[in-house]
Every structure is written in C-alpha cells, then in structure tokens.
Write an enzyme that holds these catalytic residues in place. Structure first.
Site, PDB file in Angstrom:
ATOM      1  N   TYR A 146      41.925  44.112  42.091  1.00 46.25           N
ATOM      2  CA  TYR A 146      42.307  43.850  40.707  1.00 46.25           C
ATOM      3  C   TYR A 146      42.813  45.111  40.011  1.00 46.25           C
ATOM      4  O   TYR A 146      43.663  45.039  39.133  1.00 46.25           O
ATOM      5  CB  TYR A 146      41.095  43.346  39.911  1.00 46.25           C
ATOM      6  CG  TYR A 146      40.819  41.870  40.028  1.00 46.25           C
ATOM      7  CD1 TYR A 146      40.457  41.306  41.246  1.00 46.25           C
ATOM      8  CD2 TYR A 146      40.886  41.051  38.912  1.00 46.25           C
ATOM      9  CE1 TYR A 146      40.176  39.959  41.336  1.00 46.25           C
ATOM     10  CE2 TYR A 146      40.606  39.697  39.002  1.00 46.25           C
ATOM     11  CZ  TYR A 146      40.256  39.160  40.207  1.00 46.25           C
ATOM     12  OH  TYR A 146      39.992  37.828  40.298  1.00 46.25           O
ATOM     13  N   LYS A 196      33.646  41.233  54.409  1.00 47.22           N
ATOM     14  CA  LYS A 196      34.623  40.825  55.434  1.00 47.22           C
ATOM     15  C   LYS A 196      34.815  42.025  56.344  1.00 47.22           C
ATOM     16  O   LYS A 196      35.921  42.547  56.523  1.00 47.22           O
ATOM     17  CB  LYS A 196      35.934  40.409  54.716  1.00 47.22           C
ATOM     18  CG  LYS A 196      37.036  39.882  55.598  1.00 47.22           C
ATOM     19  CD  LYS A 196      36.846  38.457  56.039  1.00 47.22           C
ATOM     20  CE  LYS A 196      37.929  38.059  57.031  1.00 47.22           C
ATOM     21  NZ  LYS A 196      37.654  36.751  57.675  1.00 47.22           N
ATOM     22  N   ASP A 228      34.066  34.230  54.528  1.00 48.39           N
ATOM     23  CA  ASP A 228      34.591  32.895  54.861  1.00 48.39           C
ATOM     24  C   ASP A 228      33.449  31.958  55.261  1.00 48.39           C
ATOM     25  O   ASP A 228      33.369  30.808  54.815  1.00 48.39           O
ATOM     26  CB  ASP A 228      35.694  32.967  55.933  1.00 48.39           C
ATOM     27  CG  ASP A 228      35.372  33.869  57.108  1.00 48.39           C
ATOM     28  OD1 ASP A 228      34.313  34.538  57.093  1.00 48.39           O
ATOM     29  OD2 ASP A 228      36.168  33.913  58.072  1.00 48.39           O
ATOM     30  N   ASP A 252      35.201  36.370  42.459  1.00 46.64           N
ATOM     31  CA  ASP A 252      36.023  35.464  41.646  1.00 46.64           C
ATOM     32  C   ASP A 252      36.085  34.097  42.324  1.00 46.64           C
ATOM     33  O   ASP A 252      35.858  33.057  41.698  1.00 46.64           O
ATOM     34  CB  ASP A 252      37.437  36.045  41.493  1.00 46.64           C
ATOM     35  CG  ASP A 252      38.345  35.120  40.708  1.00 46.64           C
ATOM     36  OD1 ASP A 252      37.900  34.615  39.667  1.00 46.64           O
ATOM     37  OD2 ASP A 252      39.492  34.896  41.145  1.00 46.64           O
ATOM     38  N   ASP A 256      33.824  30.335  41.388  1.00 48.82           N
ATOM     39  CA  ASP A 256      34.424  29.040  41.040  1.00 48.82           C
ATOM     40  C   ASP A 256      33.944  27.969  42.024  1.00 48.82           C
ATOM     41  O   ASP A 256      33.737  26.812  41.644  1.00 48.82           O
ATOM     42  CB  ASP A 256      35.955  29.109  41.065  1.00 48.82           C
ATOM     43  CG  ASP A 256      36.558  29.360  39.682  1.00 48.82           C
ATOM     44  OD1 ASP A 256      35.896  30.027  38.861  1.00 48.82           O
ATOM     45  OD2 ASP A 256      37.689  28.899  39.410  1.00 48.82           O
TER      46      ASP A 256
HETATM   47  C1  IPM Z   1      37.453  35.103  35.970  1.00 46.85           C
HETATM   48  C2  IPM Z   1      38.937  34.893  35.828  1.00 46.85           C
HETATM   49  C3  IPM Z   1      39.610  36.258  35.733  1.00 46.85           C
HETATM   50  C4  IPM Z   1      39.353  36.971  37.056  1.00 46.85           C
HETATM   51  C5  IPM Z   1      41.120  36.279  35.435  1.00 46.85           C
HETATM   52  C6  IPM Z   1      41.484  35.337  34.339  1.00 46.85           C
HETATM   53  C7  IPM Z   1      41.564  37.683  35.142  1.00 46.85           C
HETATM   54  O1  IPM Z   1      39.454  34.112  36.853  1.00 46.85           O
HETATM   55  O2  IPM Z   1      36.849  35.730  35.075  1.00 46.85           O
HETATM   56  O3  IPM Z   1      36.891  34.633  36.972  1.00 46.85           O
HETATM   57  O4  IPM Z   1      40.084  36.736  38.035  1.00 46.85           O
HETATM   58  O5  IPM Z   1      38.420  37.767  37.106  1.00 46.85           O
HETATM   59 MN    MN Z   2      37.946  33.272  38.145  1.00 50.67          MN
END
Ligand code: IPM
Ligand code: MN
Ligand code: NAD
Length: 372
Positions: A146, A196, A228, A252, A256
């Site tokens: 990032y 990884k 993975d 990240d 999710d």
């Molecule tokens: C998160 C989001 C952010 C990230 C983006 C929007 C910069 O997806 O906070 O998980 O990738 O960290």
């Molecule tokens: Mn995210």
C-alpha cells in the site's frame, strides 16, 4: 466530568446514515454517564473533494490533530462516479492512506464475532459455525505494498507497465507482531501467523521476526498458516481461530472474507491504533449500492464507536453494554436486510430503527461512569 473531543468524519455513501446511529448512541451514553463528548464534524472523502478540492482538507487535518479520537464513516464512490475525481485525490489514496500515514495507525483490529444462536446469519452451515465464531484479525496498516513506491509507464518494448513495491523492515514487523502476541496473551493464548513465505521474501523476514518475538511470550502457542490455505480454513473451520496477525494486503482481503463468513460486512467494525492517535471505522466501504435507502447495517459503525469507548477512553464496561445491546436486538429477531436470510424468521428493520432498538436495549444496562 471527563470531556472527550471526537473528530467525526461521516464519509460518503452509507457513511452519514450509519454515523447518525453511532452519534445517537454516543449521546445516550453521554447522558447517562459522567462524561461528555464534543463531536466535531469534519469534511473527509469524496464529498469533501467536491466541496473543497481536497479529500482530506487541511482544515480537517487540524481538527483531527487536535482530537482525542477520530470516528470515521466509510468513504469512496462507485467505480463510475470515482472517475470524476483525479486518481490520486480519490478518497482511498487521497484521504484514507494519508490519514493512516499521518497518525501512524499501524495496528488495525478487525474483530469477527457471531454467537452460536445467530448462526443463521452465516452462509456456513450451523454445524460449521459450531459454538460460534469469535476471532480478531490484526492487520498491519501502514506498510507493505500500500505504501511502497508505485509507478505507471511505458517500458522499452513500448508496453504499458505498472510497478508496485512491497517493503517491510524488522521494526514494522516487530511492532505488529507484539500487538498480535499481546492480544493473544490476553485472550486464548493462541496466535495464527499468516504469511506467504513459500514465495515472498517479506514473509521470510516476517517468520523470522515472529519467531524472535515469540520468545517473549512463552505461553502463546503460534501456528503458522500460508495465506491461501488460511482463506480455506476460515470457511471450513472458523472456530479454530482466535487471533490472526498478518501484513497489510492479506489483512485487507481476509477481513472482508471474515465479514462474509459471519454474514455481512455490516458486522465488521475496526480500530486503527497508532502510537499517539487512534481512529475507528467500519472495515467495509461506502456501499453505494444501498446508500440513501435507510437499510444499511449500522452495527459496524456502532461497534467502531464501542471500540473507541474501550480503547481510547477506557470505558470497557459501557463498550460491553453496547455489544450486548446490539446482540440482544438480533437475538430478539430484528436485523437490517443484509442479514435477513430466507426462512430465518427475521423482522427487517431500517438503519434508524436498529439504532433506536439498541438504545432501548441499553436502557436495561447500568451506566458505568459514576458521577463524582
Ligand atoms: C479497508 C479498505 C481500504 C484498504 C481502502 C479503501 C483504502 O478496503 O479499510 O479495508 O484497502 O485498506
Ligand atoms: Mn478492505
Ligand atoms: P463495500 O464494502 O462498500 O460493499 C460491499 C458489499 O457489502 C455491498 O454489497 C454493500 O452493500 C455491502 N455492505 C457494506 N457495508 C454494509 C453495511 N453496513 N450494511 C449492509 N451492507 C453493507 O465495498 P465496495 O462496493 O467494493 O466499495 C465501495 C466504495 O467504498 C469504494 O469506493 C471503496 O474504495 C470504498 N471503501 C472504503 C473503505 C473505507 O472507507 N475504509 C473501505 C472499503 C472500501
């Protein structure tokens, strides 16, 4: 009476709707405890860019610099709408990453919790959810790909190319490793280190440093899992996880996935902690597909406020009251539509009504900060 100054960044899309619920609840918490919250609304995100030409305006930085904590809604636009903003000013690159860098919020806590009695929220079978899901992803938040150098160009062969750089040094790894071990020490003394190392050099260094820090935490059992495979195990047997520590991009993606496992991203709050400043935000985005309809799940935003109460203001008991109040709304059979599976017998409520029901449930819990 204690007074806390909170910079309030409502954000884009569903941001203002879910922030409003968190504000209602903070006002309630304030009324019944010996604390006051000075909420300072701050422009941030795409809306700020359209108003001021900056997605993290200078005036907003000044308010955030001054605040005791920052409570932030999600920012960003849908893919098409984003094109109206120059790439580097889009709120992800132009506001969120600069905020993380400015306050060096390297430690990102993303808890995923689903008690067994709410197993119907999960797309996994009830026997897989078992006794419930309760783990926390600890994501390194200010390093890795990032924040490395990036380049777009045309190479010697005349082909368009992109280059991203992934850097980690031992200091960056060690400090997030310590957060992982300390968290595991305070919970079940089990830490999953996700990497990884079969491919990435940064993961080879990660493993070395994890091994070194482990010596300071002899009671914590470390299990290493390739990222993975971890994605699969999270689906097949989420109950085996308690604390997982990993670098930025892996965190990240897996956080999710955690939202998917427990049924909705709307159940994913987070805390972003730096040496001197912390900010709190849902793990998810601005959900342009449901914005403005009063149907977003505010749990992630109220949960982020609960994490702020605990981690920035030392109000752990009131934070626990908040978690319990939200769970009791679910247990009573109410949820926003994101969690309403067919035949689950759930009564759908709006964003607003969910917030009101949380307050009603909170009324049954004792305040925790006594008047002195
Ligand atoms: C998160 C989001 C952010 C990230 C983006 C929007 C910069 O997806 O906070 O998980 O990738 O960290
Ligand atoms: Mn995210
Ligand atoms: P998203 O997280 O906004 O949405 C993914 C899915 O989850 C959608 O179907 C959405 O409706 C649902 N969802 C998310 N939060 C919900 C909630 N509280 N209640 C009910 N459903 C919810 O991801 P996206 O659509 O890929 O991204 C939209 C924008 O958000 C993009 O601009 C992205 O960059 C940005 N983003 C911002 C942050 C942040 O501010 N920290 C985090 C992630 C994405």
């Amino acid at each position: 009476m204690k007074n806390y100054r909170i910079a309030l960044l409502a954000g884009d899309g569903i941001g203002p709707e879910i922030t409003e619920q968190a504000v209602k609840i903070l006002r309630f918490v304030e009324r019944r405890n010996a604390v006051s919250f000075e909420l300072m609304p701050v422009a941030f995100g795409a809306a700020a860019w359209f108003d001021t030409g900056q997605s993290f305006p200078d005036a907003s930085r000044a308010v955030c610099d001054d605040a005791d904590a920052i409570l932030k809604g999600p920012v960003g636009l849908g893919v098409e709408a984003s094109k109206k903003i120059p790439v580097d000013e889009q709120p992800e690159r132009g506001a969120i990453l600069p905020m993380r860098r400015r306050y060096d919020t390297f430690a990102n806590f993303r808890p995923a919790r689903l008690p067994a009695e709410l197993a119907h929220f999960s797309p996994l079978r009830p026997e897989v959810v078992g006794d419930g899901i309760d783990f926390v992803i600890i994501r390194e938040l200010v390093g890795g790909i990032y924040f490395g150098e990036k380049e777009l160009g045309v190479n010697a062969k005349g082909l368009r190319y992109a280059r991203e750089t992934l850097d980690y040094d031992e200091f960056q790894i060690e400090r997030i490793a310590r957060v992982g071990f300390e968290t595991a020490q305070a919970r079940k003394k089990k830490l999953h280190s996700i990497h990884k190392s079969n491919v990435m050099k940064s993961s080879v260094l990660w493993r070395e440093v994890i091994g070194e820090v482990a010596r300071d935490f002899p009671e914590v059992e470390v299990e290493e899992v390739l990222v993975d495979a971890a994605a699969t195990y999270l689906c097949l047997n989420p109950g085996q996880f308690d604390v997982l520590v990993m670098e930025n991009l892996f965190g990240d993606i897996l956080s999710d996935q955690a939202g998917g496992i427990i049924g909705s991203l709307g159940l994913m709050p987070s805390a972003c902690i730096g040496p001197d400043k912390a900010y709190y935000e849902p793990s998810h985005g601005s959900a342009p597909d449901i914005a403005g309809k009063n149907i977003a799940n505010p749990y992630s935003m109220i949960g982020s406020a609960a994490m702020m109460l605990e981690m920035s203001f030392g109000m752990k008991e009131e934070a626990d009251n908040l978690w319990r109040a939200m769970q009791s709304v679910f247990a009573d059979g109410y949820s926003t539509p994101d969690l309403s599976r067919p035949h689950a017998g759930i009564t759908m409520v709006s964003t607003d009504e969910f917030g009101d029901r949380v307050i009603a449930a909170l009324k049954n819990a004792e305040p925790t900060v006594k008047q002195t």
